[in-house]
Design a protein around this motif. Structure first.
Motif, PDB file in Angstrom:
ATOM      1  N   GLY A   1       0.868  -1.038  -0.093  1.00  0.00           N
ATOM      2  CA  GLY A   1      -0.103  -0.133   0.054  1.00  0.00           C
ATOM      3  C   GLY A   1       0.888   1.307  -0.055  1.00  0.00           C
ATOM      4  O   GLY A   1       1.931   1.177   0.062  1.00  0.00           O
ATOM      5  N   ASP A   2       0.322   2.512   0.166  1.00  0.00           N
ATOM      6  CA  ASP A   2       1.151   3.610   0.180  1.00  0.00           C
ATOM      7  C   ASP A   2       2.048   3.749   1.501  1.00  0.00           C
ATOM      8  O   ASP A   2       3.302   4.243   1.317  1.00  0.00           O
ATOM      9  CB  ASP A   2       0.060   4.762   0.168  1.00  0.00           C
ATOM     10  CG  ASP A   2      -0.722   4.995  -1.307  1.00  0.00           C
ATOM     11  OD1 ASP A   2      -0.358   4.237  -2.371  1.00  0.00           O
ATOM     12  OD2 ASP A   2      -1.620   5.423  -1.131  1.00  0.00           O
ATOM     13  N   VAL A   3       1.766   3.306   2.416  1.00  0.00           N
ATOM     14  CA  VAL A   3       2.200   3.213   3.898  1.00  0.00           C
ATOM     15  C   VAL A   3       2.429   1.821   4.399  1.00  0.00           C
ATOM     16  O   VAL A   3       3.563   1.593   4.976  1.00  0.00           O
ATOM     17  CB  VAL A   3       1.548   4.066   4.797  1.00  0.00           C
ATOM     18  CG1 VAL A   3       2.111   4.084   6.143  1.00  0.00           C
ATOM     19  CG2 VAL A   3       1.343   5.540   4.225  1.00  0.00           C
ATOM     20  N   ALA A   4       1.496   1.088   4.366  1.00  0.00           N
ATOM     21  CA  ALA A   4       1.463  -0.255   4.809  1.00  0.00           C
ATOM     22  C   ALA A   4       1.626  -1.464   3.783  1.00  0.00           C
ATOM     23  O   ALA A   4       1.859  -1.258   2.611  1.00  0.00           O
ATOM     24  CB  ALA A   4       0.293  -0.798   5.581  1.00  0.00           C
ATOM     25  N   ALA A   5       2.201  -2.620   4.316  1.00  0.00           N
ATOM     26  CA  ALA A   5       2.195  -3.875   3.283  1.00  0.00           C
ATOM     27  C   ALA A   5       1.693  -5.024   4.220  1.00  0.00           C
ATOM     28  O   ALA A   5       1.933  -5.114   5.325  1.00  0.00           O
ATOM     29  CB  ALA A   5       3.747  -3.740   3.234  1.00  0.00           C
ATOM     30  N   GLN A   6       1.479  -6.082   3.272  1.00  0.00           N
ATOM     31  CA  GLN A   6       1.095  -7.358   3.871  1.00  0.00           C
ATOM     32  C   GLN A   6       2.086  -8.293   3.219  1.00  0.00           C
ATOM     33  O   GLN A   6       2.009  -8.567   1.906  1.00  0.00           O
ATOM     34  CB  GLN A   6      -0.295  -7.792   3.458  1.00  0.00           C
ATOM     35  CG  GLN A   6      -0.654  -9.123   3.956  1.00  0.00           C
ATOM     36  CD  GLN A   6      -2.169  -9.238   3.642  1.00  0.00           C
ATOM     37  OE1 GLN A   6      -3.128  -8.469   3.894  1.00  0.00           O
ATOM     38  NE2 GLN A   6      -2.495 -10.398   2.979  1.00  0.00           N
ATOM     39  N   VAL A   7       2.780  -9.160   3.857  1.00  0.00           N
ATOM     40  CA  VAL A   7       3.626 -10.215   3.494  1.00  0.00           C
ATOM     41  C   VAL A   7       3.191 -11.517   3.950  1.00  0.00           C
ATOM     42  O   VAL A   7       2.884 -11.895   5.100  1.00  0.00           O
ATOM     43  CB  VAL A   7       5.087 -10.170   3.859  1.00  0.00           C
ATOM     44  CG1 VAL A   7       5.896 -10.798   3.546  1.00  0.00           C
ATOM     45  CG2 VAL A   7       5.681  -8.433   3.604  1.00  0.00           C
ATOM     46  N   GLU A   8       2.988 -12.493   3.096  1.00  0.00           N
ATOM     47  CA  GLU A   8       2.754 -13.788   3.170  1.00  0.00           C
ATOM     48  C   GLU A   8       3.870 -14.895   3.155  1.00  0.00           C
ATOM     49  O   GLU A   8       4.647 -14.576   2.328  1.00  0.00           O
ATOM     50  CB  GLU A   8       1.472 -14.371   2.531  1.00  0.00           C
ATOM     51  CG  GLU A   8       0.276 -13.471   2.641  1.00  0.00           C
ATOM     52  CD  GLU A   8      -0.917 -14.102   1.638  1.00  0.00           C
ATOM     53  OE1 GLU A   8      -0.702 -15.165   1.052  1.00  0.00           O
ATOM     54  OE2 GLU A   8      -1.868 -13.326   1.505  1.00  0.00           O
ATOM     55  N   ILE A   9       3.965 -15.663   4.152  1.00  0.00           N
ATOM     56  CA  ILE A   9       5.034 -16.628   4.110  1.00  0.00           C
ATOM     57  C   ILE A   9       4.454 -17.970   4.335  1.00  0.00           C
ATOM     58  O   ILE A   9       3.633 -18.182   5.261  1.00  0.00           O
ATOM     59  CB  ILE A   9       6.190 -16.430   5.393  1.00  0.00           C
ATOM     60  CG1 ILE A   9       6.898 -15.190   4.784  1.00  0.00           C
ATOM     61  CG2 ILE A   9       7.169 -17.621   5.398  1.00  0.00           C
ATOM     62  CD1 ILE A   9       8.123 -14.636   5.910  1.00  0.00           C
ATOM     63  N   GLN A  10       4.914 -19.015   3.369  1.00  0.00           N
ATOM     64  CA  GLN A  10       4.536 -20.483   3.759  1.00  0.00           C
ATOM     65  C   GLN A  10       5.515 -21.162   4.206  1.00  0.00           C
ATOM     66  O   GLN A  10       6.784 -21.236   3.639  1.00  0.00           O
ATOM     67  CB  GLN A  10       4.281 -20.920   2.393  1.00  0.00           C
ATOM     68  CG  GLN A  10       3.489 -22.260   2.358  1.00  0.00           C
ATOM     69  CD  GLN A  10       2.122 -22.038   2.781  1.00  0.00           C
ATOM     70  OE1 GLN A  10       1.196 -21.156   2.432  1.00  0.00           O
ATOM     71  NE2 GLN A  10       1.644 -22.999   3.793  1.00  0.00           N
ATOM     72  N   ALA A  11       5.669 -21.617   5.412  1.00  0.00           N
ATOM     73  CA  ALA A  11       6.640 -22.322   6.223  1.00  0.00           C
ATOM     74  C   ALA A  11       5.895 -23.697   6.384  1.00  0.00           C
ATOM     75  O   ALA A  11       5.169 -23.938   7.119  1.00  0.00           O
ATOM     76  CB  ALA A  11       6.887 -21.568   7.567  1.00  0.00           C
ATOM     77  N   GLY A  12       6.454 -24.632   5.486  1.00  0.00           N
ATOM     78  CA  GLY A  12       5.815 -25.979   5.526  1.00  0.00           C
ATOM     79  C   GLY A  12       4.134 -25.953   5.313  1.00  0.00           C
ATOM     80  O   GLY A  12       3.840 -25.189   4.301  1.00  0.00           O
ATOM     81  N   PRO A  13       3.453 -26.386   6.179  1.00  0.00           N
ATOM     82  CA  PRO A  13       1.914 -26.443   6.098  1.00  0.00           C
ATOM     83  C   PRO A  13       1.494 -25.278   6.815  1.00  0.00           C
ATOM     84  O   PRO A  13       0.290 -24.958   6.669  1.00  0.00           O
ATOM     85  CB  PRO A  13       1.663 -27.530   6.780  1.00  0.00           C
ATOM     86  CG  PRO A  13       2.753 -27.674   7.960  1.00  0.00           C
ATOM     87  CD  PRO A  13       3.972 -27.408   7.347  1.00  0.00           C
ATOM     88  N   HIS A  14       2.176 -24.061   7.159  1.00  0.00           N
ATOM     89  CA  HIS A  14       1.950 -23.004   8.096  1.00  0.00           C
ATOM     90  C   HIS A  14       2.018 -21.711   7.013  1.00  0.00           C
ATOM     91  O   HIS A  14       3.043 -21.535   6.665  1.00  0.00           O
ATOM     92  CB  HIS A  14       2.631 -22.786   9.300  1.00  0.00           C
ATOM     93  CG  HIS A  14       2.795 -24.031  10.277  1.00  0.00           C
ATOM     94  ND1 HIS A  14       1.750 -24.560  10.806  1.00  0.00           N
ATOM     95  CD2 HIS A  14       4.043 -24.784  10.513  1.00  0.00           C
ATOM     96  CE1 HIS A  14       1.997 -25.556  11.396  1.00  0.00           C
ATOM     97  NE2 HIS A  14       3.548 -25.790  11.364  1.00  0.00           N
ATOM     98  N   ARG A  15       0.901 -21.089   6.949  1.00  0.00           N
ATOM     99  CA  ARG A  15       0.826 -19.820   6.159  1.00  0.00           C
ATOM    100  C   ARG A  15       0.516 -18.738   7.270  1.00  0.00           C
ATOM    101  O   ARG A  15      -0.163 -18.789   8.076  1.00  0.00           O
ATOM    102  CB  ARG A  15      -0.610 -19.870   5.546  1.00  0.00           C
ATOM    103  CG  ARG A  15      -0.485 -18.454   4.531  1.00  0.00           C
ATOM    104  CD  ARG A  15      -1.879 -18.363   3.728  1.00  0.00           C
ATOM    105  NE  ARG A  15      -1.924 -17.013   3.464  1.00  0.00           N
ATOM    106  CZ  ARG A  15      -3.297 -16.428   3.876  1.00  0.00           C
ATOM    107  NH1 ARG A  15      -3.925 -16.892   4.941  1.00  0.00           N
ATOM    108  NH2 ARG A  15      -3.512 -15.169   3.571  1.00  0.00           N
ATOM    109  N   LEU A  16       1.661 -17.892   7.346  1.00  0.00           N
ATOM    110  CA  LEU A  16       1.915 -16.809   7.945  1.00  0.00           C
ATOM    111  C   LEU A  16       1.673 -15.596   7.585  1.00  0.00           C
ATOM    112  O   LEU A  16       2.325 -15.299   6.397  1.00  0.00           O
ATOM    113  CB  LEU A  16       2.943 -16.803   8.740  1.00  0.00           C
ATOM    114  CG  LEU A  16       3.162 -17.933   9.832  1.00  0.00           C
ATOM    115  CD1 LEU A  16       4.360 -18.934   9.046  1.00  0.00           C
ATOM    116  CD2 LEU A  16       3.608 -17.662  11.223  1.00  0.00           C
TER     117      LEU A  16
END
Length: 131
Positions: free
Chosen positions: A82-97
């Motif tokens: 976004g203009d100021v914020a961001a969203q980051v997704e990580i797949q760690a094995g079966p875990h989505r964070l």
């Protein structure tokens, strides 16, 4: 773009290197060879495959999924800026964070889809470390 060896890909997917090799041999994940002849997986391909695998529940059932000191090494599968914020997704094995952080932090870390990263969880906060 970052590429991963079969062993690195296996660790990020939460499976054994033999399982990752079998998947590559079966064409489930695309590989290419480097100048040394090692098989590599493109980071973007690995990110897409890790999401597909998690949706299908494809991690080995007997694999141990633990969090050592609440650290989840994985692969970046999505970034929404976004203009100021961001969203980051990580797949760690079966875990989505998913972590919400500033756009500036994402840019300073140089995060990209397909890159290896570690999500660290403390209480309700998720912090991202570039590895």
């Amino acid at each position: 773009m970052q590429s991963y060896t079969i062993g690195q890909a296996a660790r990020l997917l939460g499976v054994s290197p033999d399982t990752a090799r079998r998947w590559a041999d079966a064409g489930r994940v695309a590989t290419h060879r480097d100048e040394s002849g090692r098989r590599l997986v493109d980071g973007r391909d690995l990110a897409a495959f890790s999401v597909e695998l998690a949706k299908a529940g494809g991690a080995e059932e007997d694999a141990s999924h633990t969090s050592v000191r609440n650290a989840f090494p994985g692969i970046v599968t999505a970034i929404k800026l976004g203009d100021v914020a961001a969203q980051v997704e990580i797949q760690a094995g079966p875990h989505r964070l998913v972590s919400l952080l500033t756009r500036e932090a994402v840019e300073e870390l140089g995060l990209e889809v397909g890159m290896e990263a570690t999500a660290r969880v403390k209480s309700t906060n998720v912090h991202i470390d570039r590895t």
